[in-house]
Scaffold this active site. Structure first.
Site, PDB file in Angstrom:
ATOM      1  N   ASP A 111      -1.228 -34.929  13.640  1.00 42.29           N
ATOM      2  CA  ASP A 111      -2.190 -35.933  13.205  1.00 42.29           C
ATOM      3  C   ASP A 111      -1.468 -36.950  12.315  1.00 42.29           C
ATOM      4  O   ASP A 111      -0.375 -36.675  11.800  1.00 42.29           O
ATOM      5  CB  ASP A 111      -3.309 -35.280  12.377  1.00 42.29           C
ATOM      6  CG  ASP A 111      -4.200 -34.367  13.209  1.00 42.29           C
ATOM      7  OD1 ASP A 111      -4.238 -34.513  14.448  1.00 42.29           O
ATOM      8  OD2 ASP A 111      -4.878 -33.503  12.609  1.00 42.29           O
ATOM      9  N   GLU A 141       0.877 -29.967  16.754  1.00 50.56           N
ATOM     10  CA  GLU A 141       0.100 -29.379  15.658  1.00 50.56           C
ATOM     11  C   GLU A 141      -1.154 -28.635  16.121  1.00 50.56           C
ATOM     12  O   GLU A 141      -1.378 -27.502  15.740  1.00 50.56           O
ATOM     13  CB  GLU A 141      -0.317 -30.475  14.655  1.00 50.56           C
ATOM     14  CG  GLU A 141      -1.194 -29.938  13.530  1.00 50.56           C
ATOM     15  CD  GLU A 141      -1.633 -31.007  12.516  1.00 50.56           C
ATOM     16  OE1 GLU A 141      -1.226 -32.165  12.649  1.00 50.56           O
ATOM     17  OE2 GLU A 141      -2.392 -30.648  11.601  1.00 50.56           O
ATOM     18  N   TYR A 178       0.825  -1.216   0.000  1.00 48.47           N
ATOM     19  CA  TYR A 178       0.000   0.000   0.000  1.00 48.47           C
ATOM     20  C   TYR A 178       0.861   1.268   0.000  1.00 48.47           C
ATOM     21  O   TYR A 178       0.535   2.257  -0.639  1.00 48.47           O
ATOM     22  CB  TYR A 178      -0.938   0.011   1.206  1.00 48.47           C
ATOM     23  CG  TYR A 178      -2.112  -0.922   1.045  1.00 48.47           C
ATOM     24  CD1 TYR A 178      -3.006  -0.772  -0.023  1.00 48.47           C
ATOM     25  CD2 TYR A 178      -2.355  -1.943   1.940  1.00 48.47           C
ATOM     26  CE1 TYR A 178      -4.087  -1.617  -0.179  1.00 48.47           C
ATOM     27  CE2 TYR A 178      -3.442  -2.800   1.799  1.00 48.47           C
ATOM     28  CZ  TYR A 178      -4.306  -2.624   0.731  1.00 48.47           C
ATOM     29  OH  TYR A 178      -5.372  -3.456   0.576  1.00 48.47           O
TER      30      TYR A 178
END
Lengths: 363, 363
Positions: free
Chosen positions: A248, A196, A98
């Site tokens: 996982d 995780e 920006y």
């Protein structure tokens, strides 16, 4: 707190700009050389065991309007970064995009944020200074630490000495955007356990696992932010602690392990800064699904595809991973960390992790 | 730290189970009455200005196998929660789902996590005890606070007294999953500034806005977690501080404001606990896009659709919102918080926020 690092980073940037002057003086067309950043130019550094760029390079040259415009943008950005370092300010990648709207030369302004992000990565590579040392902050925030670690963080408001169990709430210590402002003062930790999911992180903290086993519990929050990977690496290197990664049991989680251990293709230029090749996978392993008869979900087509890709990924070319991944394809199942709760809320801290740590020779 | 709240929550749960016994004794088929949880049974409570359920109710009855199974699951869950409270443990929604696999009655086990999530929400509604008071933790973690606030957090490891500027790093104070474990000890704050994005949160902290203006900067991290909305409400009610919400200028961000201020349809039963109807929108306003000529992106079809929906949403039925939303549809543009950087990195803290705070009569 403008530091030596800031001065070095600034000097490296200005050197880059100075090269263009030299090239002009020699009657050369200004140009900048970069490693080719494509999948075919990435290789696993056998010694360091992390991803690095290969030998192929590309040249950004002002011999076309497009190339000249790229170098113009680079020069404006270098000036912005040099000023930022001198004033001890910092900014986000999005702010840079920006902010370019306020630059006097319209040709130097960025068309979209991909362009400014890409340029910052290019500058990281050619200057060998990390984005953090340019004082560019990520949008993503770092995660948290809980465990027996006493540290000093240098902040704009002065130094803060914080013990990551005694001086923090249950949420833990929030890792700052640039963890290189941290100095480790002392630690009773035995190892690092990167986790995780938030649910599992909270389970370990509730069960006092950090206290009982001297674990520094680092919450990865899914795919870990740079700040999280950086502090993990520093904890490993400076405190000489083993690093374990607990996720996982699915191919996306193995990628999380991979990014902690070996780095990612996208940030191959930062592997030495971010990756911890000594990190070990603690679980959930496909063999745990079988051994503990965990609740599972069936593998989807995209899971199967991802597992098959991992079988050909050099990072997973070990007997251990081949065996685990093939077993998983064979049983066709995946499991979440929290599936261990099917054996009771304390199973993970009383049985699962202690057994794995013993197998791995860590505890 | 088993507390009075725990004892009350436990008693309320056991009362629910006792109702089934009473129904058996009276020769009635066991049943449970719940407000109908559909969009047509939600209304804006004019007085409190938050979403609540209407008068329509549905009955869960054991007069069918399906209904009987639902009540069986409820009874097993109530027992689990009552034990959890007695033992001063806690667990996540996902752990509850997996844990049900260890229950002796197969019929009581959950088929998927939607089912267990739904049941916990039902129990919240009928028992009038919040999930947090059942010691059910969310998967999502709360966000952070930075500002002149001194608090005491009750943790499993003892009390922690933390000043949210002096005792924390640049990352700030991490809000715990259940912020009702926090007691506010003292504060020099003038108002609360809830901020959507991490990039803007970091900008405000770097520029010392919390210090200069006595702002408690609460990072919302997009759609805020329950813990974040709860602590915002408590800061407002207990410290009597005005609450302002600072987001991007797009319809999704107005929904973030809406969920802080008025609650959400999904958690209408919790509006009194989570919503802060006095919260005010500080920006970015569509009128700011025009006034400050901010860099923008065009509205997409789904943006336009969402804005049109908001025009008919009772929460946005005010002159202020109608004017702003119609202006935005008219100009066809949206802007991000960090677009203010186009006017320089200090514009937001030197000009934009001070002007808005003055307009709003807050500073």
């Amino acid at each position: 707190m403008s530091t030596d690092t800031d001065a070095t980073a600034r000097a490296q940037l200005i050197d880059l700009a100075a090269q263009f002057y030299d090239q002009f003086e020699l009657g050369e067309i200004p140009h900048m050389e970069l490693p080719t950043r494509s999948k075919t130019n990435i290789e696993l550094d056998e010694e360091a065991n992390v991803w690095v760029y290969g030998d192929r390079t590309s040249t950004r040259s002002a011999n076309s309007v497009r190339g000249a415009r790229k170098l113009l943008k680079a020069v404006y950005t270098i000036e912005f970064l040099a000023d930022q370092l001198e004033q001890d300010r910092s900014s986000t990648l999005r702010e840079l995009y920006y902010l370019s709207e306020s630059w006097d030369n319209k040709e130097a302004q960025f068309n979209d944020q991909d362009e400014s992000n890409q340029l910052i990565e290019d500058l990281e590579i050619v200057s060998e200074v990390t984005r953090e040392d340019f004082h560019m902050r990520p949008e993503e925030s770092g995660a948290t630490i809980m465990g027996p670690l006493f540290l000093r963080e240098q902040t704009r408001r002065g130094d803060r000495e914080i013990h990551c169990q005694e001086d923090v709430g249950e949420g833990g210590y929030q890792i700052p955007n640039n963890p290189d402002t941290i100095e480790f003062l002392s630690s009773d930790a035995e190892f690092i356990l990167c986790v995780e999911t938030g649910g599992m992180r909270d389970r370990l903290v509730e069960n006092g696992f950090d206290d009982d086993y001297g674990a520094l519990v680092v919450h990865l929050k899914g795919q870990p932010a740079r700040a999280t990977r950086r502090i993990t690496k520093r904890l490993h290197d400076e405190l000489e602690l083993p690093v374990t990664v607990f996720t996982d049991a699915d191919p996306w989680s193995y990628r999380i392990f991979g990014s902690v251990a070996y780095g990612s293709i996208k940030s191959a230029h930062l592997s030495e800064y971010l990756a911890t090749p000594q990190a070990q996978f603690i679980g959930i392993q496909p063999s745990d699904i079988v051994e503990y008869d965990l609740p599972t979900d069936p593998l989807t087509d995209s899971d199967i595809n991802a597992l098959e890709n991992e079988l050909t990924d050099p990072r997973f070319q070990t007997d251990y991973w081949e065996e685990q991944i093939e077993l998983q394809l064979d049983i066709g199942k995946k499991a979440e960390q929290q599936a261990l709760a099917a054996r009771g809320l304390d199973f993970v801290t009383d049985t699962y992790l202690p057994e794995r740590l013993e197998e791995m020779g860590i505890f």
